[in-house]
Design a protein around this motif. Structure first.
Motif, PDB file in Angstrom:
ATOM      1  N   THR A 136       0.743  -1.274  -0.244  1.00 24.07           N
ATOM      2  CA  THR A 136      -0.136   0.319   0.098  1.00 24.07           C
ATOM      3  C   THR A 136       1.018   1.463   0.259  1.00 24.07           C
ATOM      4  O   THR A 136       1.896   1.355   0.593  1.00 24.07           O
ATOM      5  N   PHE A 137       0.437   2.128  -0.785  1.00 23.60           N
ATOM      6  CA  PHE A 137       1.134   3.577  -1.013  1.00 23.60           C
ATOM      7  C   PHE A 137       0.130   4.455   0.646  1.00 23.60           C
ATOM      8  O   PHE A 137      -1.011   4.116   0.809  1.00 23.60           O
ATOM      9  N   PRO A 138       0.836   5.262   0.987  1.00 25.65           N
ATOM     10  CA  PRO A 138       0.330   6.287   2.301  1.00 25.65           C
ATOM     11  C   PRO A 138      -1.127   6.367   2.066  1.00 25.65           C
ATOM     12  O   PRO A 138      -1.777   6.915   0.785  1.00 25.65           O
ATOM     13  N   THR A 139      -2.231   6.228   2.921  1.00 23.05           N
ATOM     14  CA  THR A 139      -3.343   7.115   2.824  1.00 23.05           C
ATOM     15  C   THR A 139      -3.755   8.074   3.614  1.00 23.05           C
ATOM     16  O   THR A 139      -3.383   8.344   4.626  1.00 23.05           O
ATOM     17  N   ARG A 140      -4.311   8.961   3.113  1.00 22.39           N
ATOM     18  CA  ARG A 140      -5.448   9.715   3.403  1.00 22.39           C
ATOM     19  C   ARG A 140      -6.710   9.421   4.531  1.00 22.39           C
ATOM     20  O   ARG A 140      -7.269  10.402   5.626  1.00 22.39           O
ATOM     21  N   ASN A 141      -6.800   7.914   4.377  1.00 21.68           N
ATOM     22  CA  ASN A 141      -8.466   7.982   4.852  1.00 21.68           C
ATOM     23  C   ASN A 141      -8.339   7.521   6.436  1.00 21.68           C
ATOM     24  O   ASN A 141      -7.114   6.705   6.134  1.00 21.68           O
ATOM     25  N   GLU A 142      -8.142   8.171   7.999  1.00 20.45           N
ATOM     26  CA  GLU A 142      -8.306   7.710   8.894  1.00 20.45           C
ATOM     27  C   GLU A 142      -8.608   6.629   9.317  1.00 20.45           C
ATOM     28  O   GLU A 142      -7.408   5.752   9.650  1.00 20.45           O
ATOM     29  N   SER A 149      -7.577  -4.085  -4.256  1.00 19.28           N
ATOM     30  CA  SER A 149      -7.546  -2.826  -3.855  1.00 19.28           C
ATOM     31  C   SER A 149      -8.026  -1.671  -3.750  1.00 19.28           C
ATOM     32  O   SER A 149      -7.510  -1.050  -3.524  1.00 19.28           O
ATOM     33  N   LEU A 150      -8.842  -1.659  -4.776  1.00 18.35           N
ATOM     34  CA  LEU A 150      -8.746  -0.096  -5.147  1.00 18.35           C
ATOM     35  C   LEU A 150      -9.652   0.872  -4.708  1.00 18.35           C
ATOM     36  O   LEU A 150      -9.656   2.146  -4.715  1.00 18.35           O
ATOM     37  N   TRP A 151     -10.123   0.114  -3.516  1.00 17.30           N
ATOM     38  CA  TRP A 151     -11.027   1.101  -2.623  1.00 17.30           C
ATOM     39  C   TRP A 151      -9.888   1.746  -1.959  1.00 17.30           C
ATOM     40  O   TRP A 151     -10.441   2.668  -0.993  1.00 17.30           O
ATOM     41  N   TRP A 152      -8.500   1.304  -1.719  1.00 16.54           N
ATOM     42  CA  TRP A 152      -7.731   2.361  -0.717  1.00 16.54           C
ATOM     43  C   TRP A 152      -7.156   3.854  -0.730  1.00 16.54           C
ATOM     44  O   TRP A 152      -7.781   3.953  -1.971  1.00 16.54           O
ATOM     45  N   ASP A 153      -7.474   4.502   0.291  1.00 20.58           N
ATOM     46  CA  ASP A 153      -6.809   5.585  -0.324  1.00 20.58           C
ATOM     47  C   ASP A 153      -8.145   6.545  -0.703  1.00 20.58           C
ATOM     48  O   ASP A 153      -7.344   7.340  -2.544  1.00 20.58           O
ATOM     49  N   ASN A 154      -9.210   5.720  -0.520  1.00 19.22           N
ATOM     50  CA  ASN A 154     -10.653   6.546  -0.947  1.00 19.22           C
ATOM     51  C   ASN A 154     -10.007   6.388  -2.632  1.00 19.22           C
ATOM     52  O   ASN A 154     -11.260   7.282  -3.485  1.00 19.22           O
ATOM     53  N   GLU A 155     -10.095   6.121  -3.792  1.00 12.69           N
ATOM     54  CA  GLU A 155     -10.078   5.204  -4.960  1.00 12.69           C
ATOM     55  C   GLU A 155      -9.133   5.836  -4.990  1.00 12.69           C
ATOM     56  O   GLU A 155      -9.320   6.342  -6.612  1.00 12.69           O
ATOM     57  N   SER A 156      -7.970   6.787  -5.023  1.00 14.53           N
ATOM     58  CA  SER A 156      -6.663   7.650  -5.686  1.00 14.53           C
ATOM     59  C   SER A 156      -6.480   7.411  -6.360  1.00 14.53           C
ATOM     60  O   SER A 156      -5.604   7.702  -7.186  1.00 14.53           O
ATOM     61  N   LEU A 157      -5.574   5.545  -7.175  1.00 13.69           N
ATOM     62  CA  LEU A 157      -4.939   6.032  -7.507  1.00 13.69           C
ATOM     63  C   LEU A 157      -6.363   5.145  -8.701  1.00 13.69           C
ATOM     64  O   LEU A 157      -5.075   5.933 -10.386  1.00 13.69           O
ATOM     65  N   VAL A 158      -7.206   5.542  -8.625  1.00 15.06           N
ATOM     66  CA  VAL A 158      -7.646   4.953 -10.235  1.00 15.06           C
ATOM     67  C   VAL A 158      -7.962   6.837 -10.369  1.00 15.06           C
ATOM     68  O   VAL A 158      -7.777   6.710 -11.475  1.00 15.06           O
ATOM     69  N   THR A 194       0.834   0.388   9.308  1.00 12.64           N
ATOM     70  CA  THR A 194       2.407  -0.058   9.043  1.00 12.64           C
ATOM     71  C   THR A 194       2.013   0.626   8.094  1.00 12.64           C
ATOM     72  O   THR A 194       2.720   0.606   7.250  1.00 12.64           O
ATOM     73  N   ALA A 195       1.315   0.756   7.114  1.00  7.77           N
ATOM     74  CA  ALA A 195       0.550   0.747   5.681  1.00  7.77           C
ATOM     75  C   ALA A 195       1.528   2.129   5.173  1.00  7.77           C
ATOM     76  O   ALA A 195       1.716   2.512   5.950  1.00  7.77           O
ATOM     77  N   GLY A 196       1.830   2.029   3.821  1.00  9.66           N
ATOM     78  CA  GLY A 196       1.652   2.709   3.130  1.00  9.66           C
ATOM     79  C   GLY A 196       3.279   2.802   3.086  1.00  9.66           C
ATOM     80  O   GLY A 196       4.704   4.138   2.343  1.00  9.66           O
TER      81      GLY A 196
END
Length: 287
Positions: A123-129, A198-207, A137-139
């Motif tokens: 996973t890359f860093p997420t802004r989703n709390e 799991s494209l839901w990660w970080d509010n679908e930011s990769l999409v 440990t993610a990101g």
């Protein structure tokens, strides 16, 4: 009374003879045959300078690898490649599809990357709390990507006889990571097999970022991409199909983008059938 006594004596002699010829099982069992281990592959351990830790690799070498020192092989890199994850059943698929009477997949080396912390690595860093709270440990996917490029691939290419063809297989968070590699470092692999990312990660930011990331990637070497999705709800379907549409809109020249839904499969069951179909789709020779 002589005849009955003679019969008794004869029966006693027969019983004694049987005991001598057929000793009790507890005393007469033969030793079990010598058993040899059934070897599917072997384990390599490498020190990663990028991750500052030792990583375990499960390695499968195709039949005949040792017999022809001049032969070279494609490499399939498998995320979630521990023995208790996906290594064994993906190796089984590869072995089956390389049987001469099947002849779908070229004989390939498989490198199963054993998991240490998949939430950290994929996973890359997420802004989703909520994501940050659930996965503290993610990101760190950028470091794992460097591990693939600077530690793993050079080690494999130095140690084994490879031919430059490289495939990455990932599912779920591994699929998210494989998609990130495709968008940010597409030339690391020639083929990408991505199941239920799991494209839901970080509010679908990769999409959302994909169109901008694909602009420089479109000038890169062509790649083959196979994306699969199970019956996993409208949000997963919407995000995955949006990503596939973006990939198809701006591929590198000569690239191939395949998308296959598996409505009868779930997030837990999709990988085996998806990889089988991916191998069949990407590699099957025309009749």
């Amino acid at each position: 009374m002589l005849l009955p006594n003679l019969c008794k004596s004869a029966l006693a002699c027969c019983a004694l003879l049987l005991l001598l010829l057929c000793p009790p099982a507890a005393h007469g069992q033969s030793q079990p045959p010598k058993r040899e281990p059934f070897v599917l592959g072997h384990i390599d351990r490498i020190k990663s300078g990028q991750l500052n830790e030792e990583r375990v690799l499960n390695i499968y070498l195709p039949e005949g690898y040792a017999n022809d020192p001049k032969a070279t092989y494609p490499v399939i890199y498998l995320l979630d490649g521990s023995a208790d994850e996906d290594f064994i059943h993906i190796v089984g698929l590869a072995q089956f599809l390389t049987f001469p009477w099947i002849d779908v997949l070229p004989k390939s080396i498989i490198v199963g990357i054993a998991t240490v912390d998949r939430r950290r690595d994929f996973t890359f860093p997420t802004r989703n709390e909520k994501d940050r709270k659930d996965f503290p440990t993610a990101g760190k996917s950028a470091a794992f990507m460097r591990f693939l490029e600077k530690d793993l691939q050079p080690y494999v290419e130095k140690t084994y006889r490879t031919n430059g063809q490289k495939t990455l297989v990932g599912q779920s968070l591994g699929g998210l990571f494989a998609m990130e590699v495709l968008l940010k470092k597409p030339t690391l692999f020639n083929n990408y097999i991505i199941a239920s990312p799991s494209l839901w990660w970080d509010n679908e930011s990769l999409v959302a970022q994909a169109p901008g990331l694909l602009k420089p990637a479109a000038a890169a070497a062509p790649v083959n991409v196979f994306v699969a999705l199970g019956n996993e709800g409208p949000e997963m379907k919407k995000a995955t199909e949006a990503m596939v549409a973006t990939l198809r809109a701006a591929p590198a020249k000569g690239s191939r983008i395949e998308y296959v839904p598996f409505p009868e499969e779930t997030h837990a069951t999709i990988l085996h059938r998806a990889v089988y179909k991916a191998f069949e789709t990407l590699y099957k020779k025309p009749k």
